[in-house]
Design a protein around this motif. Sequence first.
Motif, short mmCIF file in Angstrom:
data_model
loop_
_atom_site.label_atom_id
_atom_site.label_comp_id
_atom_site.label_asym_id
_atom_site.label_seq_id
_atom_site.Cartn_x
_atom_site.Cartn_y
_atom_site.Cartn_z
N LEU A 117 0.83 -1.20 0.00
CA LEU A 117 0.00 0.00 0.00
C LEU A 117 0.87 1.25 0.00
N SER B 32 -7.61 2.05 3.34
CA SER B 32 -6.51 1.13 3.64
C SER B 32 -6.93 0.07 4.65
N SER C 57 -2.33 2.28 8.38
CA SER C 57 -3.02 3.14 7.42
C SER C 57 -2.79 4.61 7.74
#
Lengths: 291, 254
Positions: free
Chosen positions: A124, A171, A225
């Motif tokens: 990510l 996320s 995240s």
Amino acid sequence: MNIESKVTSAMEGTTHTLKAGVNTSFAVFVKTLEELGGSWIFFMRIIRTFRKTSGYKEAIIQQIAEVSTRTIGTVIFAGIFVGAILVLQFDVMLRRFDAQTLLGGLNTSATIREIGPMIISFLLAGKIGAFTTAELANMRVTEQIDAVESLGVSPIQYLIIPRFFAIVFSSVVLLAIGLSVSVVGSILVAQSFSGMNMYQYISSIPRFAGAWTIFEGLVRSIIFSTIVANTSTYKGYTASGGARGVGKAVTEAAIYINVYIVVANFISSSLLEWIHDLVYWFISLAERFFF
Amino acid sequence: MGMGIFDRHLRTLYLAGYLMKRLVQQLAKGPHRKIEIMDQMEIIGIGSLPIITIATGFTGLVMTSEIAWHMDFALSNVSMIPGFTGQFVVRELGIAVPALLMVSKVGASLTAELASMRITEQLDAFKLLKIDVISYHIFPRWAACTVATVCLTLISIAITIIIAMLTAVTKYHFNSQEYFNTLAQFINSWDLVCAVTKSAIFGTVIPPIACAYAMKCEGGAQGVGQATTDAVVTCTLAVITLDFILTAIFSAVL
């Protein structure tokens, strides 16, 4: 040249090298502190602005749609492979102890709690983090952010907050999807590569993975995240210096996110272990008094 | 639209394959550009050392406590910690974590550098001067990245195991001698051969993919950002996929 002057010059050379080394490490240390402080101040600025103002619903939903549709394919692909790799490794290790019946539980617990969140967050960082940094850095170097500011609109309010909260939310969701996919993928790999019976594999999962495992994975996902969102928006917002600056910002964002994730992994692991012990201590205390 | 994206990535991967072929040819035939390789080794290898040290040190700390938790839960004793930690670090984590960090450190900076050279038309200037970019610019970085990834992987395995050992000694009251004795029963030289092979392959595939995305880059600062993002994601996926394939091969062979 006599021996004394040789010794003196050698010592001078050594001192010089040592000084240079100390200076470089000191500079690296100061730069790291600057980075940490800058990210923290930026985070507080975002939170303060968010609490004072309102009306972000539509912008955030739009950003969530954009981020998650762009990333979901990659996350599913990576999730399957992360689960598969871990199954193969644990299988080889457990075979030596003749404890293959524990494979499902060990693997699921390790995937959800520890290694899955870390590796999928690395991905990510590359996908969402680098993209957001590139977008914002591009706006910064082409003076679009200055244009927004000169129109009397706060760039934090208009550009950063929708992205920040969209990244945090999507996320967490993407990590949950990725981890579920990797659990399913590891079941399939255990069946096909290491010759485990699927039902035997699944039946050993509840021995290790329960509500606490999922809670721990969730807490980690939220922390990672937030790191991805904050670091990428910060690096993009403070970029400078043309096309080269955009490239530099993206590279630095990717590195800093990865290092922060590894460090946060350690800190959250210790804290969660402590909280786990505390919670179970309270439960045992309650059991002793009430039952 | 969807097909368009696939098409772009496939074309870039094809270019990466072509780059790989040219690089291997140059490795066989020369020129080897030793001085440039040394310079790049300093930038890529020594430059990545602090980050890799920090990251793998923390990984070692986490690994021991995690594995201890699992062992305590499953077998209700923690005497297996050295064997499990050692195997997991040498086979998997000590290789994958440095490789993923190399992707975001080296891969991203290679793409950003070459892409900004491309959009400022420096690559066209090279062509005009009849300088081969692959031979002059990419080859030293490729060779340096391969060697540096192998060295950094070995360093990171050492750091992770030492930190894991220190954690086990301080937290779970192991004796360090006893720890290493148990470790030696579970790790043999084949594991290290696998680690070196894996890391060499990871180090080899990162630069061609990164440079291919940079050479396909178009359109100003936005293009540089897009190329860097794509390169990091594709390299990460390539590392994870290759990791699975190599793990499957090694666990079948050994």
